[in-house]
Design an enzyme around this catalytic site. Structure first.
Site, PDB file in Angstrom:
ATOM      1  N   THR A  35       1.117   9.283  -2.594  1.00  0.00           N
ATOM      2  CA  THR A  35       2.265   8.853  -2.679  1.00  0.00           C
ATOM      3  C   THR A  35       2.819   9.398  -3.909  1.00  0.00           C
ATOM      4  O   THR A  35       4.001   9.732  -4.488  1.00  0.00           O
ATOM      5  CB  THR A  35       2.564   7.303  -2.705  1.00  0.00           C
ATOM      6  OG1 THR A  35       2.332   7.063  -1.059  1.00  0.00           O
ATOM      7  CG2 THR A  35       3.798   6.946  -2.917  1.00  0.00           C
ATOM      8  N   SER A  82      -3.992  10.077   1.687  1.00  0.00           N
ATOM      9  CA  SER A  82      -5.673   9.881   1.541  1.00  0.00           C
ATOM     10  C   SER A  82      -6.300   9.061   2.901  1.00  0.00           C
ATOM     11  O   SER A  82      -7.550   9.046   2.957  1.00  0.00           O
ATOM     12  CB  SER A  82      -6.007   8.773   0.525  1.00  0.00           C
ATOM     13  OG  SER A  82      -5.338   7.301   0.628  1.00  0.00           O
ATOM     14  N   THR A 115      -3.099   5.812  -2.259  1.00  0.00           N
ATOM     15  CA  THR A 115      -3.613   4.534  -2.288  1.00  0.00           C
ATOM     16  C   THR A 115      -4.411   4.078  -1.121  1.00  0.00           C
ATOM     17  O   THR A 115      -5.203   2.788  -1.237  1.00  0.00           O
ATOM     18  CB  THR A 115      -2.609   3.412  -2.743  1.00  0.00           C
ATOM     19  OG1 THR A 115      -1.801   3.545  -1.639  1.00  0.00           O
ATOM     20  CG2 THR A 115      -1.915   3.676  -3.888  1.00  0.00           C
ATOM     21  N   ASP A 116      -4.298   4.563  -0.136  1.00  0.00           N
ATOM     22  CA  ASP A 116      -4.876   3.827   1.360  1.00  0.00           C
ATOM     23  C   ASP A 116      -6.328   3.772   1.345  1.00  0.00           C
ATOM     24  O   ASP A 116      -6.729   2.948   1.917  1.00  0.00           O
ATOM     25  CB  ASP A 116      -4.233   4.400   2.613  1.00  0.00           C
ATOM     26  CG  ASP A 116      -2.715   4.451   2.797  1.00  0.00           C
ATOM     27  OD1 ASP A 116      -2.032   3.460   1.949  1.00  0.00           O
ATOM     28  OD2 ASP A 116      -2.079   5.012   3.477  1.00  0.00           O
TER      29      ASP A 116
END
Ligand code: DGL
Length: 347
Positions: A35, A82, A115-116
């Site tokens: 992101t 990710s 971030t995932d």
């Protein structure tokens, strides 16, 4: 007049000397997507945008203040969300970080990432980087195009941490939202909010206040220079899958893991890693097929206790995703269950 010109030249030379004496650290930014490199159609769109749309130069140019804290250069390693990270990409990333940190002219590395799966890649580097120079991951929850995008400040703070002499030897770090987290402990705890990275039991390593990192604690678990793992010659990581524990969890998930030649299984167990009769039968079958099984907890925090009545090894306090990273890494060098169990207690 001549005298004045001489004094001016002298002052200029002295100030140039003083400037070069306080040479800024060289920090390399490795971009992988997420992101923080995301772009949306409007400034109010914070979901459903395209992650991994902008290149590393765009990220760096958006934050002119970086030049005040470090001499920054950038490289694009990947540009993906990710959730699409693979063990091939994290191996390549670890390799590149090891090469860069071995150079005398590189003082630290910052990695931008989605971030995932930001609890997985940093932990892999925590196990496999052979340097005590700072390695700092950062990310964002809002795309670069959003009102109050969090990416630029997160990038500036990550570079500030990587450039700080006090950041050395603390293991791989994750910097978001003014907090410095340890790769060993932090995980994403909320699907959409900015303060999502937390370590419920262990807390943070420190905070960033007024542009300055304040470190509060150190990690006891083994990492980086003291880690026994060396994947610099490894071309592929062993296949480890995660099987979730829940009411009615079917035994056939284990049959699938066996049929696909998994080398390891992480059982994301209920509670403290309790095992249903169906999973117990599946684990027994998997272990007979030579698969190493580790029980973790799906609760989000806490230690899975050693219990000789239960099958498999235990993950200690590693969540299932991090336990998978450690098992893949451990299996590059041993299948000995006692040794692997020891790794789970110490890394
Ligand atoms: N799919 C996500 C990823 O790259 C975007 C989420 C994010 O980076 O915050 O992990």
């Amino acid at each position: 007049m001549k005298y004045k010109a001489l004094v001016a030249t002298l002052l200029l030379t002295l100030s140039a000397g003083a400037f070069s004496a306080t040479k800024l650290p060289h920090i390399v930014i490795l971009a992988t997507g997420g992101t923080i490199a995301g772009s949306a159609a409007s400034s109010t769109q914070t979901t459903g945008y395209k992650a991994g749309a902008l290149g590393v130069d765009t990220l760096i140019n958006a934050v002119p203040a970086l030049k005040q804290v470090a001499n920054v250069t950038g490289e694009q390693v990947a540009n993906i969300g990710s959730e699409n990270m693979t063990s091939d990409v994290i191996l390549k990333l670890s390799d590149r970080v090891n090469q860069l940190l071995a150079q005398d002219d590189v003082d630290g590395v910052v990695i931008t990432h989605g971030t995932d799966t930001l609890d997985e890649t940093p932990y892999f580097l925590n196990l496999t980087v052979k340097s005590n120079k700072p390695v700092v991951f950062t990310a964002s929850m809002r795309p670069a195009t959003a009102i109050s995008a969090d990416g630029p400040m997160n990038l500036l703070e990550a570079v500030t941490v990587a450039a700080d002499p006090d950041a050395k030897g603390r293991g791989v770090m994750v910097v978001l939202n003014d907090r410095i987290g340890a790769a060993r402990f932090v995980t994403k705890t909320n699907a959409t909010t900015l303060d999502t990275f937390k370590a419920p039991e262990e807390g943070y390593l420190g905070v960033i206040v007024g542009g300055k990192p304040e470190f509060e604690t150190r990690v006891e678990k083994i990492h980086t220079l003291r880690s026994v793992f060396d994947v610099r010659q490894v071309k592929t990581l062993p296949q480890v899958v995660i099987i979730y524990g829940y009411q009615d969890d079917p035994e056939y998930m284990y049959d699938a893991a066996i049929a696909h030649h998994a080398a390891g299984i992480i059982y994301a167990g209920t509670g403290a890693g309790s095992v249903s009769v169906r999973s117990a039968a599946g684990i027994e079958k998997a272990e007979k097929a030579g698969i190493v099984v580790v029980r973790a907890s799906r609760t989000g925090s806490g230690v899975v206790p050693v219990d000789s009545q239960q099958p498999g090894l235990v993950s200690d306090s590693l969540n299932p995703a991090k336990a998978r990273i450690l098992l893949m890494t451990a299996l590059t060098q041993t299948k000995n269950p006692e040794l692997i169990q020891q790794y789970f207690h110490t890394y």
